[in-house]
Design a protein around this motif. Structure first.
Motif, PDB file in Angstrom:
ATOM      1  N   ARG A  50       0.854  -1.185   0.000  1.00  0.00           N
ATOM      2  CA  ARG A  50       0.000   0.000   0.000  1.00  0.00           C
ATOM      3  C   ARG A  50       0.894   1.242   0.000  1.00  0.00           C
ATOM      4  NH1 ARG A  50      -2.965  -3.424  -1.069  1.00  0.00           N
ATOM      5  NH2 ARG A  50      -4.986  -3.986  -0.157  1.00  0.00           N
ATOM      6  N   GLY A  51       0.607   2.182  -0.911  1.00  0.00           N
ATOM      7  CA  GLY A  51       1.356   3.430  -0.927  1.00  0.00           C
ATOM      8  C   GLY A  51       1.392   4.049  -2.303  1.00  0.00           C
ATOM      9  N   GLY A  52       2.244   5.056  -2.475  1.00  0.00           N
ATOM     10  CA  GLY A  52       2.339   5.754  -3.751  1.00  0.00           C
ATOM     11  C   GLY A  52       3.376   6.858  -3.692  1.00  0.00           C
ATOM     12  N   GLY A  53       3.322   7.739  -4.679  1.00  0.00           N
ATOM     13  CA  GLY A  53       4.263   8.848  -4.785  1.00  0.00           C
ATOM     14  C   GLY A  53       3.592  10.071  -5.368  1.00  0.00           C
ATOM     15  N   ALA A  54       4.303  11.203  -5.376  1.00  0.00           N
ATOM     16  CA  ALA A  54       3.703  12.497  -5.715  1.00  0.00           C
ATOM     17  C   ALA A  54       3.805  12.821  -7.195  1.00  0.00           C
ATOM     18  CB  ALA A  54       4.369  13.602  -4.916  1.00  0.00           C
ATOM     19  N   ARG A  55       2.825  13.588  -7.656  1.00  0.00           N
ATOM     20  CA  ARG A  55       2.843  14.211  -8.980  1.00  0.00           C
ATOM     21  C   ARG A  55       2.104  15.542  -8.871  1.00  0.00           C
ATOM     22  NH1 ARG A  55       1.474  10.139 -13.867  1.00  0.00           N
ATOM     23  NH2 ARG A  55       2.559  11.783 -14.974  1.00  0.00           N
ATOM     24  N   ASN A  56       2.316  16.399  -9.862  1.00  0.00           N
ATOM     25  CA  ASN A  56       1.557  17.648  -9.943  1.00  0.00           C
ATOM     26  C   ASN A  56       0.429  17.499 -10.945  1.00  0.00           C
ATOM     27  OD1 ASN A  56       3.197  19.200  -8.165  1.00  0.00           O
ATOM     28  ND2 ASN A  56       4.740  19.293  -9.776  1.00  0.00           N
TER      29      ASN A  56
ATOM     30  N   LEU B 231      -3.699  24.438  -9.383  1.00  0.00           N
ATOM     31  CA  LEU B 231      -2.461  23.664  -9.387  1.00  0.00           C
ATOM     32  C   LEU B 231      -2.351  22.923  -8.060  1.00  0.00           C
ATOM     33  CD1 LEU B 231       0.227  22.965 -10.770  1.00  0.00           C
ATOM     34  CD2 LEU B 231       1.169  25.081  -9.842  1.00  0.00           C
ATOM     35  N   VAL B 232      -2.294  21.597  -8.113  1.00  0.00           N
ATOM     36  CA  VAL B 232      -2.333  20.799  -6.889  1.00  0.00           C
ATOM     37  C   VAL B 232      -1.267  19.701  -6.946  1.00  0.00           C
ATOM     38  CG1 VAL B 232      -4.787  21.229  -6.509  1.00  0.00           C
ATOM     39  CG2 VAL B 232      -4.075  19.237  -7.859  1.00  0.00           C
ATOM     40  N   ARG B 233      -1.037  19.121  -5.776  1.00  0.00           N
ATOM     41  CA  ARG B 233      -0.168  17.946  -5.697  1.00  0.00           C
ATOM     42  C   ARG B 233      -1.034  16.722  -5.441  1.00  0.00           C
ATOM     43  NH1 ARG B 233       3.691  17.547  -0.676  1.00  0.00           N
ATOM     44  NH2 ARG B 233       1.778  16.704   0.196  1.00  0.00           N
ATOM     45  N   THR B 234      -0.736  15.645  -6.133  1.00  0.00           N
ATOM     46  CA  THR B 234      -1.483  14.405  -5.956  1.00  0.00           C
ATOM     47  C   THR B 234      -0.576  13.300  -5.430  1.00  0.00           C
ATOM     48  OG1 THR B 234      -1.040  13.570  -8.193  1.00  0.00           O
ATOM     49  CG2 THR B 234      -2.963  15.020  -7.907  1.00  0.00           C
ATOM     50  N   SER B 235      -1.208  12.235  -4.963  1.00  0.00           N
ATOM     51  CA  SER B 235      -0.504  10.978  -4.685  1.00  0.00           C
ATOM     52  C   SER B 235      -0.917   9.987  -5.766  1.00  0.00           C
ATOM     53  CB  SER B 235      -0.884  10.417  -3.316  1.00  0.00           C
ATOM     54  OG  SER B 235      -0.262  11.123  -2.279  1.00  0.00           O
TER      55      SER B 235
ATOM     56  N   TYR C  21      -3.499  -1.747  -8.033  1.00  0.00           N
ATOM     57  CA  TYR C  21      -4.425  -0.613  -8.024  1.00  0.00           C
ATOM     58  C   TYR C  21      -3.647   0.659  -8.359  1.00  0.00           C
ATOM     59  CZ  TYR C  21      -6.996  -3.995  -5.141  1.00  0.00           C
ATOM     60  OH  TYR C  21      -7.614  -5.124  -4.647  1.00  0.00           O
ATOM     61  N   HIS C  22      -4.105   1.412  -9.366  1.00  0.00           N
ATOM     62  CA  HIS C  22      -3.389   2.609  -9.804  1.00  0.00           C
ATOM     63  C   HIS C  22      -4.380   3.757  -9.998  1.00  0.00           C
ATOM     64  CE1 HIS C  22      -0.557  -0.575 -10.608  1.00  0.00           C
ATOM     65  NE2 HIS C  22      -1.352  -1.070 -11.534  1.00  0.00           N
ATOM     66  N   TYR C  23      -4.216   4.802  -9.210  1.00  0.00           N
ATOM     67  CA  TYR C  23      -5.084   5.969  -9.341  1.00  0.00           C
ATOM     68  C   TYR C  23      -4.424   7.131  -8.622  1.00  0.00           C
ATOM     69  CZ  TYR C  23      -6.539   4.459  -4.651  1.00  0.00           C
ATOM     70  OH  TYR C  23      -6.550   4.072  -3.334  1.00  0.00           O
ATOM     71  N   GLN C  24      -5.037   8.313  -8.742  1.00  0.00           N
ATOM     72  CA  GLN C  24      -4.509   9.489  -8.052  1.00  0.00           C
ATOM     73  C   GLN C  24      -5.548  10.043  -7.088  1.00  0.00           C
ATOM     74  OE1 GLN C  24      -2.717  12.631 -10.290  1.00  0.00           O
ATOM     75  NE2 GLN C  24      -1.498  11.261 -11.575  1.00  0.00           N
ATOM     76  N   VAL C  25      -5.025  10.567  -5.962  1.00  0.00           N
ATOM     77  CA  VAL C  25      -5.837  11.316  -5.010  1.00  0.00           C
ATOM     78  C   VAL C  25      -5.080  12.586  -4.670  1.00  0.00           C
ATOM     79  CG1 VAL C  25      -6.995   9.308  -4.017  1.00  0.00           C
ATOM     80  CG2 VAL C  25      -4.797  10.067  -3.070  1.00  0.00           C
ATOM     81  N   LEU C  26      -5.772  13.543  -4.092  1.00  0.00           N
ATOM     82  CA  LEU C  26      -5.131  14.795  -3.695  1.00  0.00           C
ATOM     83  C   LEU C  26      -4.266  14.590  -2.451  1.00  0.00           C
ATOM     84  CD1 LEU C  26      -8.072  17.353  -4.084  1.00  0.00           C
ATOM     85  CD2 LEU C  26      -6.011  17.217  -5.486  1.00  0.00           C
ATOM     86  N   SER C  27      -3.071  15.150  -2.460  1.00  0.00           N
ATOM     87  CA  SER C  27      -2.244  15.137  -1.251  1.00  0.00           C
ATOM     88  C   SER C  27      -1.953  16.548  -0.746  1.00  0.00           C
ATOM     89  CB  SER C  27      -0.922  14.395  -1.497  1.00  0.00           C
ATOM     90  OG  SER C  27      -0.138  15.052  -2.463  1.00  0.00           O
TER      91      SER C  27
ATOM     92  N   ASP D 122      -3.010  12.760   3.427  1.00  0.00           N
ATOM     93  CA  ASP D 122      -1.674  13.120   3.905  1.00  0.00           C
ATOM     94  C   ASP D 122      -0.780  11.884   3.866  1.00  0.00           C
ATOM     95  OD1 ASP D 122       0.630  13.863   5.257  1.00  0.00           O
ATOM     96  OD2 ASP D 122      -0.432  15.016   6.785  1.00  0.00           O
ATOM     97  N   TYR D 123       0.299  11.963   3.089  1.00  0.00           N
ATOM     98  CA  TYR D 123       1.152  10.781   2.914  1.00  0.00           C
ATOM     99  C   TYR D 123       1.884  10.391   4.192  1.00  0.00           C
ATOM    100  CZ  TYR D 123       5.174  14.008   2.363  1.00  0.00           C
ATOM    101  OH  TYR D 123       6.151  14.968   2.532  1.00  0.00           O
TER     102      TYR D 123
END
Length: 854
Positions: A330-336, A378-382, A418-424, A450-451
């Protein structure tokens, strides 16, 4: 390693059939050799044995890991092994990268106790998921080339097998404390109960690590837990259960800055690169007026591995080993995501080369996402990359007579990703309007994940609801089942084997953001693609011959028909199967020679590997369309030829001084041309010479990396260990890396005559010492250790992300040297253009440890 005597052969099958899940160290009292203690293993994992298994192999024991790792990445300890190049990647905690014989991690089979851990969709290995292995590894064995494993695994470059501690280790415990640069702090406690009279045993470890790395704003926090439980009810049955995990979060540097920016943003303004520079973070002013750092790139993950191993000695000649395992991540990383008036993150840099979040927050706050157009904030996602993974390994071994034996088995796995984006982080906005979900367009999302606080429970849900997902939401489902068999012959001088395996890999792509019944690439699509079956196989064999007690020779040869990765099956993230899908073909051959005496040991290997029909995808490419947008490239039809020579040696002068060294020379190049295609992150094709696809002129081009990393073709090392006093060891080493080629850039090879960018060679020196203080009780002692890495504080480029030549023209509109070549403008650094994006290696760093064994 020592020769295995005949009595040991009754417990394990000769030549590479030994395996793992339970291990116990014993000394070969019949030998006067000072080699490391032999490890007796049972089960399903193939461990190479010196002067028996016909493969190139190197082994690192737990003692060396504990002495020399400190606050390095675990895989960096392999840099004194021939043809291996391990770097810190972007420099964040656990972000290391590794190549063997010029092949990157996704083409190196990485295993924990024989269980494959390469991602079943991408083949990637994220070492940040495995940082805790340094605490629980009994030894790490690296087999270069096709290796001795019977499994149908992708060991194009080699095999890395981390063998963990077992439940039935000797009774005792250890407490450790480690400190180092940039607030590095590590604490751990471990205890082994030993085996009871009724056959029970257990072992556990807990550890915590925190601090930052050498790079700006790379804070992290990581934990490790390990538990093993063993039960041996009789001589015929042995059960071992193990679970381990390393949950962590860390801020990153994922973008490689240009050399010019490393120099421009040096706070000392002395025209030298500021190696710590990180462009992936910035500052904002909080309510108290304090300047607070905020990361734009981060990663968080927890990936526990749970195994249950059953070894059944059916008779004196037959054994059955079964391993059931589970690995849920379980987890992920950041993107804009999004933009403000068409402006992305790169337009908000301050004068120090960091993001001005006060400007971003203010601009976002002025926008009403409910009435504005989609993607206007403009936001940051996970980017979530979670999975559930289950598997079973079985191996039946039968000894026909003193010379012949065979084994058959199966390796079966199920994987769901599982691959998707959420707001971080909303960066001051009140919401983000998303238009990518065709089933629910133009909805405003404002829930923050919050990561540093997310639930990492791998056994529960911890998956975001569909209405909180944005940009994309797709799953990957993989079925894998295979069978293998091996026949072996062994006598006092000759060991030989013939092995084969066949596997079926089934991929299915599931996309929740598509409209079922709509067209894609001329086909009507659905949410689920249905499974695409891909058959693969391999066959390999080898022999080792001991000419006498000192000399041996070996050879191996093999052929793989390897299934492509999921990105090749469903290219450009579409729901349509690649019409040109084909297996990758790997042919490899190797010759080796070994010489061994009581105080001197050397090995020489010659190898040749050809890899045809390779497909690779390179992502996160900035300004791929010339308009500031990021995207990815897909390249198909690649053929690579990797060949080289490896030499390693160890010499013990006397009981006080020991030397070790290695040298490897490689020639890695592409054969023939390939086809490349570029896409934006939203899968929009990018024109190349008027078309989306174009010929890439790669013939005879040196092989570089594929993801902001580099491939060296020459490495060398020389080290010494001095033991002047009882319990004291002082060691030092020199490492050389040369013929380093940067990441291949598709756009650079649209016409003949280009070459991969060659980076400057470099030399590094590391030193360290350890001192053991014994107490009256021989089982109780303290150990002090210290290490200094890059002792001379050498400035060097470890990885390159681009291929800009000094004769290329500067094209940036805001550059005062626009229109000139880098050479004409004097814009070079150590012979390469300063427009190249690179990762500099760390400067001088240090660590110290104190441990108490009882």
């Amino acid at each position: 390693m020592k020769l295995i005597n005949k009595s040991m052969l009754t417990a394990i099958i000769a030549l590479s059939t030994a395996s793992v899940y339970y291990a116990q160290e014993v000394k070969d009292t019949a030998s006067k050799s000072k080699d490391i203690e032999e490890v007796i293993l049972k089960g399903v994992t193939d461990i190479a044995k010196d002067r028996k298994t016909p493969v190139a192999v190197s082994t690192i024991k737990a003692a060396q890991i504990l002495e020399r790792q400190g606050n390095q990445e675990l895989v960096e300890l392999l840099n004194t092994t021939p043809s291996i190049y391990a770097t810190k990647g972007g420099g964040g905690f656990g972000d290391s990268q590794l190549s063997i014989r010029g092949f990157e991690s996704k083409n190196v089979a990485v295993m924990v106790n024989g269980m494959p851990v390469n991602d079943m969709e991408t083949g990637a290995v994220y070492y940040s998921n495995w940082t805790g292995l340094s605490d629980v590894t009994s030894f790490l064995q690296v087999q270069r080339g096709l290796g001795s494993s019977k499994l149908a695994i992708a060991s194009v470059g080699g095999t890395m097998n981390f063998i963990t501690k077992s439940a039935d280790m000797k009774k005792g415990g250890v407490v450790r404390l480690g400190v180092g640069n940039n607030d590095f702090l590590k604490t751990s406690f471990a205890y082994n109960t030993g085996k009871s009279e009724n056959g029970w045993s257990s072992s556990f470890l807990m550890a915590r690590q925190s601090g930052a790395t050498y790079i700006e704003n790379t804070n992290y926090e990581a934990y490790t837990y390990f538990f093993a439980l063993g039960y041996q009810p009789s001589a015929k049955h042995n059960l071992q259960f193990m679970i381990t995990s390393s949950p962590q979060w860390h801020d990153q540097r994922s973008y490689a800055p240009s050399i010019a920016n490393y120099i421009k943003y040096n706070p000392d303004h002395d025209n030298t690169p500021y190696r710590r520079y990180n462009s992936d973070f910035g500052y904002y002013t909080d309510a108290s007026g304090n300047r607070v750092a905020l990361a734009n790139a981060m990663n968080y993950y927890a990936k526990p591995v749970m195994m249950l191993n059953w070894d059944w000695t059916i008779s004196d000649k037959s054994t059955l080993s079964t391993v059931a395992y589970m690995s849920n991540g379980r987890g992920g990383g950041a993107r804009n995501l999004g933009g403000i008036a068409g402006k992305g993150m790169s337009t908000f840099y301050d004068n120090d080369g960091h993001y001005n979040y006060d400007q971003i927050f203010a601009a976002n706050a002025a926008i009403n996402p409910n009435t504005a157009a989609a993607t206007s904030t403009l936001v940051r996602t996970s980017s979530i990359n979670s999975h559930n993974w289950y598997g079973v390994l079985m191996n039946f071994q039968h000894k026909i007579n003193d010379n012949w034996n065979f084994s058959v088995g199966t390796d079966d796995r199920y994987y769901y990703g599982y691959h998707y984006q959420v707001l971080s982080d909303l960066y001051g906005a009140s919401g983000y309007k998303d238009n990518t979900n065709k089933n629910a367009p133009n909805r405003v999302v404002n829930n923050i994940y919050d990561y540093k606080k997310l639930s990492w429970n791998p056994f529960g849900g911890s998956l975001a609801p569909m209405d909180q997902r944005l940009a994309f939401s797709n799953d990957g489902e993989v079925l894998w089942y295979s069978g293998f068999g091996q026949v072996e012959y062994s006598n006092d001088k000759l060991s030989a084997f013939l092995q084969g395996s066949v596997s079926n890999q089934s991929y299915q792509r599931i996309d929740d953001f598509v409209l079922p019944g709509s067209p894609q690439q001329g086909q009507i699509i659905d949410r689920k693609t249905g499974f695409k079956d891909l058959l693969g196989y391999n066959i390999k064999g080898g022999a080792n011959y001991n000419l006498n007690e000192n000399n041996n020779v070996f050879a191996n040869i093999g052929y793989y028909s390897k299934q492509p990765l999921m990105s090749a099956v469903y290219p450009s993230n579409q729901q349509v199967v690649n019409p040109n899908l084909t297996n990758e073909k790997i042919f490899s051959a190797e010759l080796g020679y070994g010489f061994k005496t009581n105080n001197f040991n050397t090995k020489l290997n010659l190898y040749r590997t050809e890899w045809k029909d390779r497909f690779y995808r390179r992502g996160n490419i900035p300004n791929i369309d010339g308009n500031g947008n990021t995207g990815y490239s897909e390249v198909s039809g690649i053929t690579q030829l990797h060949q080289g020579v490896e030499l390693e040696a160890n010499y013990r002068l006397n009981k006080f001084i020991e030397f070790n060294g290695m040298f490897s020379w490689g020639d890695y190049q592409y054969k023939g041309n390939a086809t490349g295609a570029n896409f934006l992150d939203d899968n929009t094709p990018v024109a190349i010479n008027g078309n989306n696809a174009s010929t890439l002129y790669l013939d005879k081009v040196k092989v570089g990396g594929s993801n902001n990393n580099s491939i060296p073709q020459t490495t060398a090392s020389l080290g010494t260990t001095i033991s002047p006093l009882k319990g004291l060891k002082v060691y030092g080493g020199w490492q050389y890396t040369g013929k380093i080629y940067s990441t291949l850039n598709v756009a650079e090879f649209l016409k003949p005559g280009n070459e991969s960018l060659k980076l400057p060679d470099f030399n590094l020196f590391n030193v360290g010492a350890s001192y053991k203080i014994s107490l009256n009780n021989p089982n109780q002692y303290f150990t002090l250790g210290a290490n200094v890495y890059n002792l001379l504080d050498t400035t060097f480029i470890q990885d390159g992300a681009t291929n800009i030549k000094t004769t290329d023209t500067i094209t940036a509109n805001n550059d005062p040297d626009k229109g000139k070549t880098y050479e004409q403008a004097g814009r070079t650094y150590k012979g390469i253009a300063d427009g190249n994006r690179v990762f500099f290696g760390f400067g001088r760093t240090w660590s110290a440890t104190l441990s108490f064994n009882f």
